[in-house]
Design a protein around this motif. Structure first.
Motif, PDB file in Angstrom:
ATOM      1  N   ASN A 600       4.794  35.577  -5.627  1.00 31.70           N
ATOM      2  CA  ASN A 600       5.346  35.015  -6.873  1.00 31.70           C
ATOM      3  C   ASN A 600       6.761  35.508  -7.102  1.00 31.70           C
ATOM      4  OD1 ASN A 600       3.196  33.485  -7.574  1.00 31.70           O
ATOM      5  ND2 ASN A 600       2.376  34.882  -9.131  1.00 31.70           N
ATOM      6  N   LYS A 603       9.126  33.819  -4.890  1.00 32.97           N
ATOM      7  CA  LYS A 603       9.393  32.453  -5.373  1.00 32.97           C
ATOM      8  C   LYS A 603      10.398  32.486  -6.522  1.00 32.97           C
ATOM      9  CE  LYS A 603       5.113  30.560  -5.071  1.00 32.97           C
ATOM     10  NZ  LYS A 603       3.958  29.980  -5.745  1.00 32.97           N
ATOM     11  N   ALA A 604      10.230  33.484  -7.405  1.00 33.31           N
ATOM     12  CA  ALA A 604      11.132  33.581  -8.566  1.00 33.31           C
ATOM     13  C   ALA A 604      12.545  33.927  -8.144  1.00 33.31           C
ATOM     14  CB  ALA A 604      10.602  34.630  -9.531  1.00 33.31           C
ATOM     15  N   ASP A 638      10.755  42.204  -9.899  1.00 30.91           N
ATOM     16  CA  ASP A 638      11.793  41.435  -9.193  1.00 30.91           C
ATOM     17  C   ASP A 638      12.951  41.160 -10.133  1.00 30.91           C
ATOM     18  OD1 ASP A 638      11.645  38.622 -10.464  1.00 30.91           O
ATOM     19  OD2 ASP A 638       9.541  39.088 -10.030  1.00 30.91           O
ATOM     20  N   VAL A 643      10.264  34.995 -16.858  1.00 32.20           N
ATOM     21  CA  VAL A 643       9.294  34.010 -17.355  1.00 32.20           C
ATOM     22  C   VAL A 643       9.748  33.558 -18.731  1.00 32.20           C
ATOM     23  CG1 VAL A 643       6.865  33.591 -17.881  1.00 32.20           C
ATOM     24  CG2 VAL A 643       7.474  35.250 -16.136  1.00 32.20           C
ATOM     25  N   LEU A 651       0.371  32.292 -18.501  1.00 34.51           N
ATOM     26  CA  LEU A 651       0.453  32.697 -17.096  1.00 34.51           C
ATOM     27  C   LEU A 651      -0.908  32.813 -16.428  1.00 34.51           C
ATOM     28  CD1 LEU A 651       3.227  35.415 -16.838  1.00 34.51           C
ATOM     29  CD2 LEU A 651       3.329  32.994 -16.322  1.00 34.51           C
ATOM     30  N   PHE A 656      -2.173  26.845 -14.422  1.00 31.57           N
ATOM     31  CA  PHE A 656      -0.836  26.819 -15.020  1.00 31.57           C
ATOM     32  C   PHE A 656       0.167  27.195 -13.936  1.00 31.57           C
ATOM     33  CE2 PHE A 656       2.891  28.978 -16.566  1.00 31.57           C
ATOM     34  CZ  PHE A 656       3.428  27.960 -17.334  1.00 31.57           C
ATOM     35  N   THR A 657       1.091  26.297 -13.693  1.00 28.63           N
ATOM     36  CA  THR A 657       2.122  26.585 -12.697  1.00 28.63           C
ATOM     37  C   THR A 657       3.419  25.874 -13.070  1.00 28.63           C
ATOM     38  OG1 THR A 657       2.736  26.401 -10.385  1.00 28.63           O
ATOM     39  CG2 THR A 657       1.325  24.670 -11.215  1.00 28.63           C
ATOM     40  N   THR A 658       4.525  26.458 -12.660  1.00 27.73           N
ATOM     41  CA  THR A 658       5.802  25.780 -12.880  1.00 27.73           C
ATOM     42  C   THR A 658       6.394  25.374 -11.528  1.00 27.73           C
ATOM     43  OG1 THR A 658       6.921  27.907 -12.820  1.00 27.73           O
ATOM     44  CG2 THR A 658       6.391  27.042 -14.997  1.00 27.73           C
ATOM     45  N   GLY A 662       2.938  24.993  -6.160  1.00 28.58           N
ATOM     46  CA  GLY A 662       1.993  26.027  -6.596  1.00 28.58           C
ATOM     47  C   GLY A 662       0.651  25.440  -6.981  1.00 28.58           C
ATOM     48  N   THR A 663      -0.335  26.318  -7.039  1.00 26.26           N
ATOM     49  CA  THR A 663      -1.664  25.869  -7.451  1.00 26.26           C
ATOM     50  C   THR A 663      -1.979  26.329  -8.869  1.00 26.26           C
ATOM     51  OG1 THR A 663      -2.624  27.909  -6.618  1.00 26.26           O
ATOM     52  CG2 THR A 663      -2.552  26.035  -5.105  1.00 26.26           C
ATOM     53  N   GLY A 664      -1.250  27.332  -9.323  1.00 19.57           N
ATOM     54  CA  GLY A 664      -1.512  27.856 -10.663  1.00 19.57           C
ATOM     55  C   GLY A 664      -2.779  28.690 -10.710  1.00 19.57           C
ATOM     56  N   GLY A 666      -3.059  31.647  -8.569  1.00 21.07           N
ATOM     57  CA  GLY A 666      -2.775  33.002  -8.082  1.00 21.07           C
ATOM     58  C   GLY A 666      -3.005  34.069  -9.136  1.00 21.07           C
ATOM     59  N   LEU A 667      -2.388  33.892 -10.271  1.00 21.88           N
ATOM     60  CA  LEU A 667      -2.483  34.938 -11.294  1.00 21.88           C
ATOM     61  C   LEU A 667      -3.873  35.004 -11.916  1.00 21.88           C
ATOM     62  CD1 LEU A 667       0.972  34.885 -13.100  1.00 21.88           C
ATOM     63  CD2 LEU A 667       0.026  36.643 -11.628  1.00 21.88           C
ATOM     64  N   THR A 691      11.350  40.420 -13.963  1.00 21.03           N
ATOM     65  CA  THR A 691       9.937  40.323 -14.333  1.00 21.03           C
ATOM     66  C   THR A 691       9.236  41.519 -13.701  1.00 21.03           C
ATOM     67  OG1 THR A 691      10.094  37.930 -14.186  1.00 21.03           O
ATOM     68  CG2 THR A 691       7.884  38.859 -14.273  1.00 21.03           C
ATOM     69  N   PHE A 693       5.362  42.906 -13.172  1.00 18.75           N
ATOM     70  CA  PHE A 693       3.923  42.836 -13.349  1.00 18.75           C
ATOM     71  C   PHE A 693       3.358  44.242 -13.112  1.00 18.75           C
ATOM     72  CE2 PHE A 693       4.629  38.352 -12.848  1.00 18.75           C
ATOM     73  CZ  PHE A 693       3.617  37.784 -13.611  1.00 18.75           C
TER      74      PHE A 693
END
Ligand code: ADP
Length: 702
Positions: A600, A603-604, A638, A643, A651, A656-658, A662-664, A666-667, A691, A693
């Protein structure tokens, strides 16, 4: 000292205090100024009389006469300003009064008061006010009759002005009678006290912008009385017993004054509140309405009824011309008007007048101001009058402009009062209303507003619990859906394998134009397979195969594994951490979470890398707390785009994905895994900057 001298002293002191307290509110206000001039004159007049009584000096007597002369024009000016009579007759009346006072002053300077009829004129000059009041009453009547066809008299509130006239007449009559020299003071000396009470009454009417009813007036007297009694008590306790000891007298007076200053405000507020409550029927009714409304809130289960209830209570208690309820939209960016009560005012079709807003941004200055009040621990209700006072008080131009913008903001919402619905510092919505004249029992400047706020706090709590409920239901719904879909996923995977095999058999690496389609087929099959695999992961029951391992080595191994296939422009590093930390986990699952978070983060960073900014992902571990309660934290940080605020809450919601690829999941999978380890995932982010996590797990004990 006779009663007349004593009462003169009381009148002198109280009228001075009244004038001073009114003037301290606003020196520029014409009405306040006129009142202060009159009270100062009355004060000087009474005090000169008092000093004459105790000293017997002729000079004081002459001063007393001098102030006497100027009472009439001062009173007349006040009445004119107060009832807002602006016509020629009353203007001329004032001119005559001033002229008369001037000539009598000259007569006094020339010492003509020894001539009996001049003295008589001087002495009875205030009585001229009686005459003037009669004339004014008549003018007022006539004017009001003439104004009937006009929309409204500009004099808001002074409906019972006859009371002012009648009271004035009575008080003046008794005051003048006090001093009748030829009748040998046969009338008891009520005049001075009466005048003091009357001036108090007028001062309250002036500050309240309306005449008070008997209950309210009486409650104010009780407040004064209670405060005065307490203060007397404090003084007597500390000072009265001291005999001939000036040092002790000063010390104790000082302590007493100190005590009084500290006690004054809370005492006054408390007594005012209780007497008002005791005496005012409206106050009791209001409290009961609020109690009932609060009770009803507990039975409300859907948002629609809640909105309805909020506006109903607003209408019942604040009696606005109209009111509107705004609620924060799901994405947290804007407040949208969801309901109104009463008739929405038609905006005046003046040039530049904007229609009333139906939506405002979440970071609108009005709401920021509300938040700042809330943080300071003040009542976060915005009222135009209070903001206007702030404008008067603020020293800098920038501040004044800021406040003026707030008033404009309120106007743009068609309101003069805004009550936010705040839950744990977050404004979930707000009510705006248009109610310029506070009805009973709110008091001028809506002094009682704090008593409505607990209702809105409970509204906020109700709203939040409803939100939690809605979210919980959503989760349950998704869980059920997940189980069904897991079955479906198995069904999908097998044909997917067959499709991919067939496509590969047809040789997608070929140069033929059809091969491009084959490659698309294979890519899409892979993507679909990924979704299905992840989905199966999501719906898998949690494993129980936990082992005690060293966290540092697990994290390091994962980072090394990811670095085997580095992304250009992105640096992934493992920060040195405590190697003694141990956790009891299913290592592959924790690794899966880490891989997911790192992917993630990568990707960001894509956009950054395209812009030529170096991307950095840092993975670290640390320990927090000691003993049985200690936890370990794995952070993945990162320097990517961050976000968005409105995305933060979503999230961890499945799907939920942007990201288009993505599949939304992962999280949500990561969260599920970490929760099965009795841990949690936190996220801290700043849009456009970073961000982080944090995966928090309990530390394994030896
Ligand atoms: P996916 O990665 O398939 O979109 P996830 O559940 O892993 O699904 O992530 C959901 C969304 O969370 C992402 O689409 C992205 O918008 C946001 N997100 C996750 N991690 C980050 C991050 N490090 N920086 C910015 N946004 C992130």
């Amino acid at each position: 000292m006779d009663i007349l001298g004593q009462s003169s002293l009381i009148l002198g002191v109280t009228s001075f205090a009244l004038g001073f307290s009114i003037l301290s509110r606003n020196v520029k206000n014409k009405l306040f100024l006129a009142f202060a001039v009159l009270t100062t004159l009355v004060s000087c007049w009474a005090l000169a009389f008092f000093f004459e009584k105790i000293s017997g000096s002729g000079t004081f007597y002459r001063w007393h006469l001098f102030f006497n002369i100027w009472l009439a024009p001062a009173a007349l000016t006040l009445i004119r300003v107060m009832v807002r009579i602006r016509d020629n007759t009353s203007r001329r009346l004032l001119d005559i009064s001033v002229l008369l006072s001037l000539s009598l002053s000259v007569a006094l300077i020339l010492r003509y008061e020894t001539i009996p009829w001049v003295l008589l004129l001087i002495y009875f000059e205030p009585a001229a006010v009686l005459l003037q009041i009669f004339v004014l009453m008549w003018i007022d009547r006539r004017l009001r009759a003439g104004f009937k066809r006009l929309p409204k008299l500009p004099t808001v509130g002074f409906s019972r002005r006859n009371l002012i006239y009648a009271g004035g007449l009575l008080v003046l009559a008794t005051t003048v009678m006090d001093h009748v020299p030829f009748l040998g003071k046969i009338i008891p000396s009520f005049g001075n006290i009466g005048l003091a009470v009357y001036l108090f009454f007028i001062s309250q009417a002036i500050t309240e912008q309306r005449l008070l009813n008997f209950g309210a007036l009486f409650s104010r007297f009780i407040v004064l009385l209670a405060v005065a009694l307490t203060l007397t008590g404090v003084y007597s306790l500390l000072v009265a017993w001291i005999e001939n000891s000036p040092g002790l007298f000063f010390l104790n007076s000082f302590i007493a004054s100190f005590l009084i200053l500290m006690l004054l405000d809370p005492l006054r507020t408390a007594v005012r509140y209780f007497t008002h409550r005791l005496l005012s029927k409206e106050h009791r009714r209001l409290e009961q309405t609020l109690r009932e409304a609060q009770r009803k809130l507990t039975g409300i289960v859907d948002l629609g009824s809640l909105f309805q209830a909020i506006l109903l209570t607003t209408e019942q208690t604040l009696q606005p011309g109209w009111a509107a309820l705004f609620v924060l939209r799901g994405d947290g960016t804007k407040y949208r008007r969801v309901r109104i009560a009463g008739k929405e005012p038609q905006t005046v079709p003046a040039p530049g007048a904007s229609p009333i807003l139906k939506e405002i941004l979440a970071d609108h200055p009005l709401l920021q101001y509300c938040e700042s009040l809330q943080k300071k621990g003040e009542l976060p209700i915005l009222l135009d009058q209070i903001i206007e006072n702030e404008i008067d008080r603020s020293a800098s131009r920038v501040q004044r402009e800021g406040y003026a913008a707030l008033i404009q903001g309120l106007k743009a919402l068609g309101s003069n009062l805004l009550i936010p619905i705040v839950d744990s510092g977050k404004i979930m919505g707000f009510v705006t209303l248009w109610a310029p004249a506070p009805p009973e029992p709110w008091g001028s400047n809506w002094g009682l507003l704090p008593i409505i706020y607990p209702y809105f706090e409970q509204v906020a709590a109700t709203m939040r619990s409803m939100e939690i409920y809605v979210r919980q239901r959503e989760k349950e719904r998704l869980a059920a859906l997940g189980e069904m879909a897991a079955g479906l996923a198995h069904e999908i995977r097998n044909p997917l394998g067959a499709i991919k095999g067939a496509a590969q058999f047809l040789d997608p690496t070929d140069d033929k134009p059809e091969s491009r389609f084959l490659r698309v087929i294979i890519e899409e099959v892979d993507r679909l397979n990924r979704v299905v695999t992840q989905f199966l992961d999501y719906s898998k029951p949690p494993t129980t195969d936990f082992r005690v391992i060293s966290l540092a080595s697990l994290v390091q191994k994962t980072v090394e594994m990811m670095n085997a296939n580095p992304r250009p422009g992105v640096k992934l590093e493992c920060l040195p951490g405590d190697t003694t930390i141990q956790v009891q986990v299913a290592p592959e699952q924790i690794q899966q979470v880490l891989i997911n978070l790192i992917q993630n983060a990568t990707k960001a960073l894509e956009k950054r890398v395209e812009e030529g900014i170096p991307g950095l992902i840092q993975v670290g571990i640390e320990r927090e707390g000691v003993g049985q309660q200690s936890e370990v934290i794995i952070t993945v940080e990162d320097n990517g785009h961050g976000v968005k605020r409105e995305h933060l809450e979503k999230l961890f919601i499945p799907f939920f994905t942007t990201s288009p690829s993505g599949t939304g999941l992962g999280l949500s999978i990561s969260q599920k895994i970490i929760e099965s380890h009795r841990g949690r995932i936190d996220v801290v982010t700043e849009e456009g900057r970073f961000t982080r996590f944090s995966v928090i797990l309990p530390e394994a004990k030896e």
